[in-house]
Design an enzyme around this catalytic site. Structure first.
Site, PDB file in Angstrom:
ATOM      1  N   HIS A  59      -0.994 -78.929 -37.357  1.00 63.93           N
ATOM      2  CA  HIS A  59      -0.811 -80.466 -37.307  1.00 63.93           C
ATOM      3  C   HIS A  59       0.498 -80.681 -36.795  1.00 63.93           C
ATOM      4  O   HIS A  59       1.430 -79.884 -36.708  1.00 63.93           O
ATOM      5  CB  HIS A  59      -0.744 -80.800 -38.728  1.00 63.93           C
ATOM      6  CG  HIS A  59       0.170 -80.131 -39.790  1.00 63.93           C
ATOM      7  ND1 HIS A  59       1.480 -80.781 -40.129  1.00 63.93           N
ATOM      8  CD2 HIS A  59       0.340 -79.179 -40.768  1.00 63.93           C
ATOM      9  CE1 HIS A  59       2.027 -80.183 -40.927  1.00 63.93           C
ATOM     10  NE2 HIS A  59       1.447 -79.109 -41.149  1.00 63.93           N
TER      11      HIS A  59
ATOM     12  N   ASP B 259       2.203 -83.940 -37.474  1.00 60.07           N
ATOM     13  CA  ASP B 259       2.895 -84.676 -38.287  1.00 60.07           C
ATOM     14  C   ASP B 259       3.941 -83.698 -39.184  1.00 60.07           C
ATOM     15  O   ASP B 259       3.673 -82.623 -39.325  1.00 60.07           O
ATOM     16  CB  ASP B 259       2.056 -85.875 -39.038  1.00 60.07           C
ATOM     17  CG  ASP B 259       1.234 -84.702 -40.239  1.00 60.07           C
ATOM     18  OD1 ASP B 259       0.789 -83.691 -39.771  1.00 60.07           O
ATOM     19  OD2 ASP B 259       1.298 -85.455 -41.368  1.00 60.07           O
TER      20      ASP B 259
ATOM     21  N   ASP C 279       7.170 -76.431 -40.166  1.00 59.22           N
ATOM     22  CA  ASP C 279       5.818 -76.896 -40.685  1.00 59.22           C
ATOM     23  C   ASP C 279       5.610 -78.330 -39.997  1.00 59.22           C
ATOM     24  O   ASP C 279       6.071 -79.331 -40.235  1.00 59.22           O
ATOM     25  CB  ASP C 279       6.001 -77.313 -42.190  1.00 59.22           C
ATOM     26  CG  ASP C 279       4.771 -77.908 -42.959  1.00 59.22           C
ATOM     27  OD1 ASP C 279       3.833 -77.705 -42.440  1.00 59.22           O
ATOM     28  OD2 ASP C 279       5.104 -78.577 -43.992  1.00 59.22           O
TER      29      ASP C 279
ATOM     30  N   GLU D  39      -1.727 -84.261 -41.870  1.00 60.01           N
ATOM     31  CA  GLU D  39      -1.820 -83.370 -43.001  1.00 60.01           C
ATOM     32  C   GLU D  39      -0.772 -83.557 -44.039  1.00 60.01           C
ATOM     33  O   GLU D  39      -1.136 -83.345 -45.332  1.00 60.01           O
ATOM     34  CB  GLU D  39      -1.581 -81.976 -42.249  1.00 60.01           C
ATOM     35  CG  GLU D  39      -2.023 -80.777 -43.026  1.00 60.01           C
ATOM     36  CD  GLU D  39      -0.827 -80.444 -44.191  1.00 60.01           C
ATOM     37  OE1 GLU D  39      -0.927 -79.617 -45.184  1.00 60.01           O
ATOM     38  OE2 GLU D  39       0.435 -80.688 -43.737  1.00 60.01           O
ATOM     39  N   GLU D  40       0.243 -84.145 -43.624  1.00 60.96           N
ATOM     40  CA  GLU D  40       1.436 -84.316 -44.668  1.00 60.96           C
ATOM     41  C   GLU D  40       1.228 -85.584 -45.437  1.00 60.96           C
ATOM     42  O   GLU D  40       1.767 -85.727 -46.658  1.00 60.96           O
ATOM     43  CB  GLU D  40       2.706 -84.605 -43.971  1.00 60.96           C
ATOM     44  CG  GLU D  40       3.405 -83.446 -43.074  1.00 60.96           C
ATOM     45  CD  GLU D  40       3.502 -82.345 -44.053  1.00 60.96           C
ATOM     46  OE1 GLU D  40       3.312 -81.890 -45.288  1.00 60.96           O
ATOM     47  OE2 GLU D  40       4.013 -81.276 -43.414  1.00 60.96           O
TER      48      GLU D  40
ATOM     49  N   HIS E 185       9.419 -78.995 -46.039  1.00 59.24           N
ATOM     50  CA  HIS E 185       9.487 -80.264 -46.943  1.00 59.24           C
ATOM     51  C   HIS E 185      10.891 -80.508 -47.589  1.00 59.24           C
ATOM     52  O   HIS E 185      10.951 -81.233 -48.322  1.00 59.24           O
ATOM     53  CB  HIS E 185       8.441 -80.188 -48.190  1.00 59.24           C
ATOM     54  CG  HIS E 185       7.079 -80.205 -47.635  1.00 59.24           C
ATOM     55  ND1 HIS E 185       6.007 -80.656 -48.554  1.00 59.24           N
ATOM     56  CD2 HIS E 185       6.241 -79.750 -46.623  1.00 59.24           C
ATOM     57  CE1 HIS E 185       4.784 -80.447 -47.710  1.00 59.24           C
ATOM     58  NE2 HIS E 185       5.062 -80.077 -46.502  1.00 59.24           N
TER      59      HIS E 185
END
Length: 455
Positions: A96, A98, A129, A160-161, A428
């Protein structure tokens, strides 16, 4: 074939390394934060950047906009393919583009959107990520070049996030572009930067909003306190009833299972305590391996509680209380089944006959790898050849609902969950980073895996 063995591929990746780091550096600078607007221009620009880089390694890539279930515009996605032989196996590569927001840049030691190399790690939001996933795919395809012996399809997601709200409609619209024999999801991580892992399982997730009510209206705590317990206390008693004396969740019908494929090595308690910031006095709840408690046994968390704040509180007995439960379910249990079992339990265990009502929330299915699949064996061999050590498989306690959805829509595909992260990646969180040596070995792993899948 000598050029597609581990030494040959490693030499090619070494020669391509500066290009790969340049891609990751430019990707970090794009600030591809989907929370700032899934449909916004900065997310379209991010998708176009990724599509251009995929074209550089031979993929006929393009940007397409998804649609949400209600028909409104959704995420900017990247799809494409390279067909080398219609009779060859087809592999779908997922990542992903994003990234997570950066609420407070002051919590970072470096600029979160300027790739910064410190020792063996590259810091920046999205470095791991899932910029690392993009690099793995780009590097593996470049390393194989014209010697690629499988058909490739790609899906680089743009939301995705944000929970992938337009994921299913997009697949339904582009089913032929997803249909494949093997799906490699490069959005997880390794045991450490030096020890590779396949992700063997993901827990599912379900939520429930619970209301506990004892009175029709508030009453004075001095006048009625004693025989009447306040709703907050009753809610606390109800929550506590879900656990046995060891701290294991003990709700009939909520399943537990052991690590998928067997447990090769348990998690180190000292490391878990340090990573989570657990107080020295706190004893870990539950029984069995720490791995099973974190990966495959159910857990429930009170993630919200409506109550009078301490500031401004006064002497009344609260007539009702409301709280939200997040239930992580065993990988193989249907979340709606666990949700019903939990709701039935809570209603049946209402303290002192209080009124308990449960409002069910959203469900996300867990996922368990097939440890006997040929693709699984190929992946484990490729990891050992690339890293020089045997892999240690691991589960994840979190949920990635689109993986079981992919498996549901394409039941004959073998799904492999790999990824660039390691325990120090801080995905994150502030100071997200990626191990450069680990990333290089991940690129080599995927190239080797694609060779094996073609055989």
């Amino acid at each position: 074939m000598a050029q597609t063995n581990a030494d040959g591929i490693r030499a090619r990746v070494e020669g391509d390394w500066n290009r790969l780091i340049d891609i990751l550096t430019r990707k970090i600078a794009l600030k591809s934060i989907s929370a700032d607007g899934i449909t916004a221009d900065h997310m379209k620009a991010s998708a176009e950047f990724v599509a251009a880089e995929m074209r550089e390694v031979g993929i006929d890539a393009r940007v397409a906009q998804a649609h949400n279930p209600d028909g409104t515009p959704g995420a900017w996605e990247v799809i494409g393919s390279r067909i080398v032989d219609p009779q060859a196996p087809t592999v779908l590569l997922y990542a992903h583009h994003d990234v997570q927001p950066v609420p407070d840049p002051a919590e970072w030691d470096t600029d979160p959107f300027v790739a910064t190399e410190v020792g063996d790690r590259l810091y920046g939001r999205g470095a791991a990520d899932d910029g690392g996933g993009l690099i793995i795919h780009s590097g593996a395809l470049k390393a194989l070049g014209d010697e690629l012996n499988v058909n490739i399809k790609i899906f680089i997601e743009g939301e995705e996030e944000m929970g992938s709200p337009s994921f299913i409609p997009f697949i339904e619209e582009h089913r032929d572009e997803f249909d494949s024999d093997v799906i490699i999801v490069a959005d997880s991580g390794n045991w450490s930067a030096d020890i590779p892992s396949l992700t063997t399982s993901l827990r599912g997730n379900t939520t429930l909003d619970v209301t506990v009510r004892a009175l029709e209206h508030p009453v004075h705590s001095g006048q009625y306190g004693g025989p009447i317990l306040d709703a907050n206390t009753l809610a606390a008693m109800l929550i506590a009833s879900m656990y046995d004396a060891n701290g294991d969740l003990a709700v009939p019908g909520v399943a537990a299972q052991e690590p998928v494929g067997g447990l090769q090595r348990d998690l180190d308690e000292a490391s878990v305590r340090a990573d989570a910031g657990i107080l020295d006095s706190y004893r870990l709840a539950g029984t069995g391996s720490i791995a099973s408690r974190l990966w495959t046994k159910p857990s429930v968390t009170v993630i919200g509680f409506d109550a009078q704040p301490v500031e401004g509180s006064f002497n009344v007995i609260a007539p009702s209380a409301r709280f939200r439960l997040s239930l992580r379910t065993a990988p193989s249990q249907r979340p709606e089944e666990a949700q019903r079992a939990m709701a039935d339990f809570l209603v049946a265990h209402a303290p002192f006959g209080a009124e308990v009502t449960v409002e069910p929330g959203e469900n996300g299915m867990g996922w368990a790898m097939d440890p006997t699949a040929e693709a699984t064996k190929d992946a484990l061999e490729a990891m050992e050849e690339a890293f020089g050590v045997a892999p240690i498989n691991k589960g994840e306690g979190g949920s990635i609902p689109f993986i079981p959805e992919l498996q549901r829509i394409f039941p004959d595909a073998q799904v492999l969950v790999t990824g660039p992260e390691d325990p120090k990646a801080n995905a994150h969180s502030p100071n997200e980073s990626i191990s450069l040596s680990g990333l290089k070995n991940n690129v080599i792993t995927e190239a080797l895996l694609l060779v094996k899948l073609g055989k």
